[in-house]
Design a protein around this motif. Structure first.
Motif, PDB file in Angstrom:
ATOM      1  N   HIS A  30       0.850  -1.192   0.000  1.00 52.44           N
ATOM      2  CA  HIS A  30       0.000   0.000   0.000  1.00 52.44           C
ATOM      3  C   HIS A  30       0.883   1.238   0.000  1.00 52.44           C
ATOM      4  N   ILE A  31       0.495   2.233  -0.795  1.00 54.77           N
ATOM      5  CA  ILE A  31       1.243   3.482  -0.868  1.00 54.77           C
ATOM      6  C   ILE A  31       0.268   4.634  -0.704  1.00 54.77           C
ATOM      7  N   GLY A  32       0.520   5.485   0.266  1.00 55.91           N
ATOM      8  CA  GLY A  32      -0.338   6.644   0.498  1.00 55.91           C
ATOM      9  C   GLY A  32       0.503   7.859   0.808  1.00 55.91           C
ATOM     10  N   THR A  33      -0.116   9.038   0.703  1.00 56.24           N
ATOM     11  CA  THR A  33       0.590  10.260   1.053  1.00 56.24           C
ATOM     12  C   THR A  33       0.602  10.419   2.562  1.00 56.24           C
ATOM     13  N   THR A  34       1.698  10.899   3.083  1.00 58.36           N
ATOM     14  CA  THR A  34       1.832  11.058   4.531  1.00 58.36           C
ATOM     15  C   THR A  34       0.863  12.109   5.066  1.00 58.36           C
ATOM     16  N   ALA A  35       0.595  13.124   4.264  1.00 53.56           N
ATOM     17  CA  ALA A  35      -0.226  14.244   4.736  1.00 53.56           C
ATOM     18  C   ALA A  35      -1.658  13.828   5.062  1.00 53.56           C
ATOM     19  N   ASN A  36      -2.309  13.082   4.149  1.00 56.75           N
ATOM     20  CA  ASN A  36      -3.712  12.755   4.369  1.00 56.75           C
ATOM     21  C   ASN A  36      -3.992  11.253   4.336  1.00 56.75           C
ATOM     22  N   ALA A  37      -2.935  10.448   4.249  1.00 62.81           N
ATOM     23  CA  ALA A  37      -3.067   8.984   4.226  1.00 62.81           C
ATOM     24  C   ALA A  37      -3.912   8.495   3.060  1.00 62.81           C
ATOM     25  N   GLY A  38      -4.068   9.352   2.057  1.00 62.05           N
ATOM     26  CA  GLY A  38      -4.844   8.935   0.892  1.00 62.05           C
ATOM     27  C   GLY A  38      -4.022   8.075  -0.044  1.00 62.05           C
ATOM     28  N   ALA A  39      -4.680   7.497  -1.037  1.00 59.50           N
ATOM     29  CA  ALA A  39      -3.995   6.643  -1.993  1.00 59.50           C
ATOM     30  C   ALA A  39      -3.253   7.486  -3.017  1.00 59.50           C
ATOM     31  N   ALA A  40      -2.091   7.011  -3.433  1.00 63.65           N
ATOM     32  CA  ALA A  40      -1.294   7.721  -4.421  1.00 63.65           C
ATOM     33  C   ALA A  40      -1.532   7.114  -5.805  1.00 63.65           C
ATOM     34  N   LYS A  41      -1.226   7.886  -6.835  1.00 66.64           N
ATOM     35  CA  LYS A  41      -1.382   7.407  -8.207  1.00 66.64           C
ATOM     36  C   LYS A  41      -0.097   6.722  -8.633  1.00 66.64           C
ATOM     37  N   ILE A  42      -0.135   5.419  -8.718  1.00 66.41           N
ATOM     38  CA  ILE A  42       1.065   4.616  -8.974  1.00 66.41           C
ATOM     39  C   ILE A  42       1.176   4.321 -10.465  1.00 66.41           C
ATOM     40  N   LYS A  43       2.367   4.574 -10.995  1.00 63.89           N
ATOM     41  CA  LYS A  43       2.609   4.262 -12.393  1.00 63.89           C
ATOM     42  C   LYS A  43       3.209   2.869 -12.555  1.00 63.89           C
ATOM     43  N   LYS A  44       4.211   2.546 -11.733  1.00 62.70           N
ATOM     44  CA  LYS A  44       4.884   1.247 -11.826  1.00 62.70           C
ATOM     45  C   LYS A  44       5.599   0.952 -10.522  1.00 62.70           C
ATOM     46  N   ALA A  45       5.687  -0.331 -10.177  1.00 63.14           N
ATOM     47  CA  ALA A  45       6.435  -0.720  -8.982  1.00 63.14           C
ATOM     48  C   ALA A  45       7.111  -2.060  -9.237  1.00 63.14           C
ATOM     49  N   THR A  46       8.352  -2.183  -8.767  1.00 62.19           N
ATOM     50  CA  THR A  46       9.082  -3.452  -8.890  1.00 62.19           C
ATOM     51  C   THR A  46       9.423  -3.977  -7.498  1.00 62.19           C
ATOM     52  N   PHE A  47       9.562  -5.285  -7.419  1.00 59.78           N
ATOM     53  CA  PHE A  47       9.712  -5.987  -6.143  1.00 59.78           C
ATOM     54  C   PHE A  47      10.827  -7.015  -6.309  1.00 59.78           C
ATOM     55  N   PHE A  48      11.870  -6.904  -5.476  1.00 63.09           N
ATOM     56  CA  PHE A  48      13.056  -7.733  -5.668  1.00 63.09           C
ATOM     57  C   PHE A  48      13.614  -8.181  -4.324  1.00 63.09           C
ATOM     58  N   PRO A  49      13.332  -9.425  -3.877  1.00 69.54           N
ATOM     59  CA  PRO A  49      13.932  -9.947  -2.651  1.00 69.54           C
ATOM     60  C   PRO A  49      15.344 -10.464  -2.915  1.00 69.54           C
ATOM     61  N   VAL A  50      16.260 -10.163  -1.997  1.00 76.27           N
ATOM     62  CA  VAL A  50      17.656 -10.575  -2.152  1.00 76.27           C
ATOM     63  C   VAL A  50      18.079 -11.372  -0.927  1.00 76.27           C
ATOM     64  N   LEU A  51      18.754 -12.490  -1.161  1.00 76.62           N
ATOM     65  CA  LEU A  51      19.298 -13.319  -0.086  1.00 76.62           C
ATOM     66  C   LEU A  51      20.810 -13.139  -0.035  1.00 76.62           C
ATOM     67  N   LYS A  52      21.300 -12.699   1.110  1.00 81.10           N
ATOM     68  CA  LYS A  52      22.743 -12.518   1.302  1.00 81.10           C
ATOM     69  C   LYS A  52      23.261 -13.651   2.172  1.00 81.10           C
ATOM     70  N   GLN A  53      24.210 -14.399   1.632  1.00 82.00           N
ATOM     71  CA  GLN A  53      24.865 -15.492   2.362  1.00 82.00           C
ATOM     72  C   GLN A  53      26.365 -15.212   2.357  1.00 82.00           C
ATOM     73  N   GLY A  54      26.796 -14.394   3.331  1.00 81.34           N
ATOM     74  CA  GLY A  54      28.180 -13.951   3.332  1.00 81.34           C
ATOM     75  C   GLY A  54      28.416 -13.031   2.146  1.00 81.34           C
ATOM     76  N   ALA A  55      29.391 -13.373   1.314  1.00 80.05           N
ATOM     77  CA  ALA A  55      29.693 -12.574   0.119  1.00 80.05           C
ATOM     78  C   ALA A  55      28.870 -13.005  -1.084  1.00 80.05           C
ATOM     79  N   LYS A  56      28.018 -14.018  -0.916  1.00 85.16           N
ATOM     80  CA  LYS A  56      27.220 -14.538  -2.023  1.00 85.16           C
ATOM     81  C   LYS A  56      25.813 -13.951  -1.982  1.00 85.16           C
ATOM     82  N   TYR A  57      25.291 -13.604  -3.176  1.00 83.96           N
ATOM     83  CA  TYR A  57      23.960 -13.047  -3.297  1.00 83.96           C
ATOM     84  C   TYR A  57      23.116 -13.949  -4.190  1.00 83.96           C
ATOM     85  N   SER A  58      21.841 -14.057  -3.863  1.00 84.73           N
ATOM     86  CA  SER A  58      20.911 -14.790  -4.715  1.00 84.73           C
ATOM     87  C   SER A  58      19.518 -14.240  -4.472  1.00 84.73           C
ATOM     88  N   SER A  59      18.538 -14.835  -5.126  1.00 78.89           N
ATOM     89  CA  SER A  59      17.165 -14.404  -4.936  1.00 78.89           C
ATOM     90  C   SER A  59      16.271 -15.642  -4.895  1.00 78.89           C
TER      91      SER A  59
END
Length: 307
Positions: free
Chosen positions: A71-100
Motif C-alpha cells: 500500500h502506498i499513500g501520502t503522509t499528509a492525508n493517508a490517501g492513496a497515491a497514483k502509482i505508475k509502476k512498482a518493482t519488487f526484488f527480494p535478495v538473499l545474502k549469504q556472506g559474500a554470495k547473493y541470490s534471490s
C-alpha cells in the motif's frame, strides 16, 4: 483356527497403530495450523512524503509461497497515491554470495483497492547465515521511491504449504511451492502449486551483482506435474488413494490438480515433472506394492505434507 486368530490379532494391532497416529496428527494440527486469512503489516516506511506498507498473510513472511501486498499513500492525508509502476526484488545474502528466489518483479497495480499485488517464494529461512533484504522501487506522482529494508523469513508452520528446490535433468534450477489447500479435508481436494525455473537473461554475472535480470525466475509453461500421493509410514503400508489428478497449468499460470486424502496423517506427494514435450525433468515412479511394516519408497521428486 489359530491362523484366523493370528490374522485378527495383527489387524487389531495395525488398527490401534493407525488410530494412535491419527490422533497424534490431529493434536499437532490444532497447534500449528492457522487459517491465515488476514493480511497484516510486515513493515512500514515513510519516504519523501509517502508511506509504504508491505503486507503478508498473518503479518509474516514464511518459507515457501507468499502473496505480497504493498500500500502506498501520502503522509499528509493517508490517501492513496497514483502509482505508475512498482518493482519488487527480494535478495538473499549469504556472506559474500547473493541470490534471490521466485518472485513477481513487476507488481500488479489495483487502483480500485489501492494496493499493489505480487508474490515471493522464499527458499530459505532467515538466520545469521541467511539474511533477506527487500528492494522495492515505485514510480508515483512523477517521483521514484526506493525502499530497501531487511526482512525476516520464518519457517512455514503449515506443512501443507511446503516447497522443494532442485536441479532438473536440463541443468536448470527449479522450485515447486504448494499454495493450496491450506487446510485439506479427508476428501478429494483441489491442489495448487507454483512451478518456477531460474532463467537468467544474462549468461555471466558476478555473484555480488544485484542485477534483477540475473536472478530472474519464470513460471514454466505447458508442463505437467504427475502426482502419486502415498502414506509412507510403515504402519500405513505405502498405500495410495483413488481419483487423483495430475497438475496442469491454468489461466493464472499456476498448476492445478486433485489430491485425494483418505485419512489424516503423514502423506508424501510423489511427483514426476514433465516439460511441454513430455520429457522428464525430475522424478521417478513409486512402486505400487503394499508394504505393511516397511517405510514406503519415495520419488526422487517429492514433498512431504502433514494434516
Amino acid at each position: 483356527m489359530k491362523s484366523t486368530i493370528g490374522i485378527l490379532w495383527a489387524c487389531a494391532i495395525l488398527l490401534v497403530s493407525c488410530t494412535k497416529e491419527k490422533t497424534d496428527y490431529e493434536a499437532e494440527i490444532g497447534k500449528v495450523i492457522s487459517d491465515q486469512t488476514e493480511f497484516k503489516e510486515v513493515l512500514s516506511k515513510s519516504l519523501d512524503g509517502y508511506t509504504i506498507r508491505v503486507e503478508a498473510l498473518n503479518g509474516t513472511f514464511y518459507s515457501g509461497y507468499n502473496e505480497v501486498r504493498i500500500h502506498i499513500g501520502t503522509t499528509a492525508n493517508a490517501g492513496a497515491a497514483k502509482i505508475k509502476k512498482a518493482t519488487f526484488f527480494p535478495v538473499l545474502k549469504q556472506g559474500a554470495k547473493y541470490s534471490s528466489c521466485p518472485h513477481q518483479f513487476v507488481l500488479t497495480a489495483n487502483q480500485q483497492v489501492h494496493y499493489l499485488k505480487g508474490y515471493a517464494v522464499f527458499t530459505e529461512v532467515s538466520s545469521p547465515e541467511n539474511a533477506w533484504e527487500l528492494n522495492v522501487q515505485i514510480q508515483v506522482d512523477g517521483k521514484e521511491l526506493h525502499l530497501t529494508e531487511p526482512i525476516q523469513v520464518m519457517e512455514q508452520p503449515n506443512k501443507n504449504l511446503n516447497m522443494t528446490a532442485f536441479q532438473g535433468r536440463d541443468g536448470k534450477d527449479y522450485v515447486i511451492a504448494l499454495i493450496a489447500p491450506r487446510k485439506p479435508n479427508v476428501a478429494e481436494n483441489e491442489i495448487t502449486a507454483g512451478i518456477y525455473r531460474h532463467d537468467p537473461s544474462t549468461a555471466e554475472r558476478l555473484e555480488t551483482n544485484l542485477d534483477p535480470a540475473y536472478y530472474h525466475y519464470t513460471m514454466v509453461k505447458g508442463y505437467t506435474l504427475q502426482l502419486d500421493p502415498r502414506m509412507p509410514e510403515p504402519s500405513m503400508g505405502n498405500h495410495s488413494s483413488p481419483n487423483n489428478k495430475d497438475l496442469v497449468q491454468g489461466d493464472d499460470g499456476l498448476y492445478h490438480g486433485v489430491v485425494n486424502y483418505t485419512m489424516t496423517g503423514n502423506w508424501t506427494l510423489n511427483f514426476i515433472l514433465l516439460n511441454k514435450d513430455g520429457k522428464i525433468m525430475k522424478g521417478t515412479k513409486v512402486p505400487t506394492d503394499f508394504t505393511p511394516g516397511v517405510a514406503g519408497a519415495k520419488s526422487e521428486l517429492f514433498i512431504d505434507i502433514l494434516f
